[in-house]
Motif scaffolding. Sequence first.
Motif, PDB file in Angstrom:
ATOM      1  N   GLN A  51      -6.606   1.703 -11.684  1.00 22.14           N
ATOM      2  CA  GLN A  51      -7.080   2.943 -11.054  1.00 22.14           C
ATOM      3  C   GLN A  51      -6.691   2.851  -9.645  1.00 22.14           C
ATOM      4  O   GLN A  51      -6.753   3.849  -8.825  1.00 22.14           O
ATOM      5  CB  GLN A  51      -8.480   3.197 -10.957  1.00 22.14           C
ATOM      6  CG  GLN A  51      -9.113   3.293 -12.499  1.00 22.14           C
ATOM      7  CD  GLN A  51      -8.518   4.469 -13.246  1.00 22.14           C
ATOM      8  OE1 GLN A  51      -8.425   5.540 -12.848  1.00 22.14           O
ATOM      9  NE2 GLN A  51      -8.074   4.235 -14.484  1.00 22.14           N
ATOM     10  N   LEU A  52      -6.290   1.597  -9.243  1.00 23.40           N
ATOM     11  CA  LEU A  52      -6.088   1.589  -7.624  1.00 23.40           C
ATOM     12  C   LEU A  52      -4.800   1.291  -7.082  1.00 23.40           C
ATOM     13  O   LEU A  52      -4.192   1.568  -6.228  1.00 23.40           O
ATOM     14  CB  LEU A  52      -6.990   0.524  -7.298  1.00 23.40           C
ATOM     15  CG  LEU A  52      -8.470   0.644  -7.108  1.00 23.40           C
ATOM     16  CD1 LEU A  52      -9.324  -0.554  -6.419  1.00 23.40           C
ATOM     17  CD2 LEU A  52      -8.997   1.939  -6.518  1.00 23.40           C
ATOM     18  N   GLU A  53      -4.249   0.628  -8.306  1.00 23.94           N
ATOM     19  CA  GLU A  53      -2.736  -0.058  -7.914  1.00 23.94           C
ATOM     20  C   GLU A  53      -1.720   0.912  -7.538  1.00 23.94           C
ATOM     21  O   GLU A  53      -0.736   0.811  -6.761  1.00 23.94           O
ATOM     22  CB  GLU A  53      -1.895  -0.769  -9.038  1.00 23.94           C
ATOM     23  CG  GLU A  53      -1.796  -0.131 -10.307  1.00 23.94           C
ATOM     24  CD  GLU A  53      -1.138  -1.085 -11.433  1.00 23.94           C
ATOM     25  OE1 GLU A  53      -0.688  -2.059 -10.783  1.00 23.94           O
ATOM     26  OE2 GLU A  53      -1.064  -0.770 -12.583  1.00 23.94           O
ATOM     27  N   LYS A  54      -1.985   2.302  -7.801  1.00 23.23           N
ATOM     28  CA  LYS A  54      -0.838   3.374  -7.748  1.00 23.23           C
ATOM     29  C   LYS A  54      -0.653   3.651  -6.152  1.00 23.23           C
ATOM     30  O   LYS A  54       0.208   3.970  -5.729  1.00 23.23           O
ATOM     31  CB  LYS A  54      -1.234   4.558  -8.530  1.00 23.23           C
ATOM     32  CG  LYS A  54      -2.547   5.067  -8.731  1.00 23.23           C
ATOM     33  CD  LYS A  54      -2.802   5.987  -9.756  1.00 23.23           C
ATOM     34  CE  LYS A  54      -4.099   6.351  -9.978  1.00 23.23           C
ATOM     35  NZ  LYS A  54      -4.473   6.183 -11.225  1.00 23.23           N
ATOM     36  N   ASP A  55      -1.886   3.642  -5.451  1.00 23.03           N
ATOM     37  CA  ASP A  55      -1.813   4.062  -4.369  1.00 23.03           C
ATOM     38  C   ASP A  55      -2.670   3.268  -3.055  1.00 23.03           C
ATOM     39  O   ASP A  55      -2.844   3.517  -1.962  1.00 23.03           O
ATOM     40  CB  ASP A  55      -2.255   5.394  -4.220  1.00 23.03           C
ATOM     41  CG  ASP A  55      -3.695   5.817  -4.436  1.00 23.03           C
ATOM     42  OD1 ASP A  55      -4.187   4.700  -4.936  1.00 23.03           O
ATOM     43  OD2 ASP A  55      -4.415   6.779  -4.200  1.00 23.03           O
ATOM     44  N   CYS A  56      -2.804   1.795  -3.427  1.00 21.42           N
ATOM     45  CA  CYS A  56      -3.452   0.751  -2.655  1.00 21.42           C
ATOM     46  C   CYS A  56      -2.549  -0.228  -2.792  1.00 21.42           C
ATOM     47  O   CYS A  56      -2.268  -0.781  -3.821  1.00 21.42           O
ATOM     48  CB  CYS A  56      -4.692   0.514  -3.217  1.00 21.42           C
ATOM     49  SG  CYS A  56      -5.841   1.834  -3.474  1.00 21.42           S
ATOM     50  N   ASN A  57      -2.234  -0.645  -1.383  1.00 26.25           N
ATOM     51  CA  ASN A  57      -1.489  -1.952  -1.104  1.00 26.25           C
ATOM     52  C   ASN A  57      -2.047  -3.165  -1.465  1.00 26.25           C
ATOM     53  O   ASN A  57      -1.585  -4.289  -1.518  1.00 26.25           O
ATOM     54  CB  ASN A  57      -0.952  -1.834   0.153  1.00 26.25           C
ATOM     55  CG  ASN A  57       0.175  -0.593  -0.073  1.00 26.25           C
ATOM     56  OD1 ASN A  57       0.846  -0.421  -0.828  1.00 26.25           O
ATOM     57  ND2 ASN A  57       0.522   0.068   1.154  1.00 26.25           N
ATOM     58  N   ARG A  58      -3.657  -3.106  -0.959  1.00 26.72           N
ATOM     59  CA  ARG A  58      -4.387  -4.343  -1.089  1.00 26.72           C
ATOM     60  C   ARG A  58      -5.680  -4.122  -1.788  1.00 26.72           C
ATOM     61  O   ARG A  58      -6.471  -3.320  -1.180  1.00 26.72           O
ATOM     62  CB  ARG A  58      -4.332  -4.825   0.486  1.00 26.72           C
ATOM     63  CG  ARG A  58      -5.030  -6.326   0.403  1.00 26.72           C
ATOM     64  CD  ARG A  58      -5.064  -6.934   1.981  1.00 26.72           C
ATOM     65  NE  ARG A  58      -5.352  -8.212   1.825  1.00 26.72           N
ATOM     66  CZ  ARG A  58      -5.640  -9.132   2.757  1.00 26.72           C
ATOM     67  NH1 ARG A  58      -5.053  -8.606   3.998  1.00 26.72           N
ATOM     68  NH2 ARG A  58      -5.880  -9.951   2.790  1.00 26.72           N
ATOM     69  N   VAL A  59      -5.896  -4.954  -2.673  1.00 22.54           N
ATOM     70  CA  VAL A  59      -7.257  -4.601  -3.374  1.00 22.54           C
ATOM     71  C   VAL A  59      -7.998  -5.747  -3.324  1.00 22.54           C
ATOM     72  O   VAL A  59      -7.447  -7.054  -3.738  1.00 22.54           O
ATOM     73  CB  VAL A  59      -7.026  -4.029  -4.792  1.00 22.54           C
ATOM     74  CG1 VAL A  59      -8.179  -4.217  -5.738  1.00 22.54           C
ATOM     75  CG2 VAL A  59      -6.254  -2.799  -4.844  1.00 22.54           C
TER      76      VAL A  59
END
Length: 104
Positions: free
Chosen positions: A63-71
């Motif tokens: 859900q986050l990988e597409k527009d988040c560079n650091r999780v």
Amino acid sequence: MSVLVEFAMFPTDKGESVSPYVSRIIKMIDESGVNYKLTPMGTVFEVETMEEALKIIDQAYKQLEKDCNRVYSVVKFDIRKGKSGRLKQKIESVEKKLGKQVSK
């Protein structure tokens, strides 16, 4: 078997408020039909196998990988054979010992 999972996952590169990103994860969990409880510091859910638990964690990240560079994420597991329904049962057990009315 019961696999209780408590986790938090959010981007660290999106500023001070990350609730729009966390909301994506909660929506995915809700739509999956998995029994869960949102808390101020994370989410707890219960599934029957470790494979199911890891699948939810993987889907959360997607859900986050597409527009988040650091999780950032932290995950805890409580795995118990021969039990189910512990998401609610564990709280009720403590409340009963405290003499409190059991949560519905």
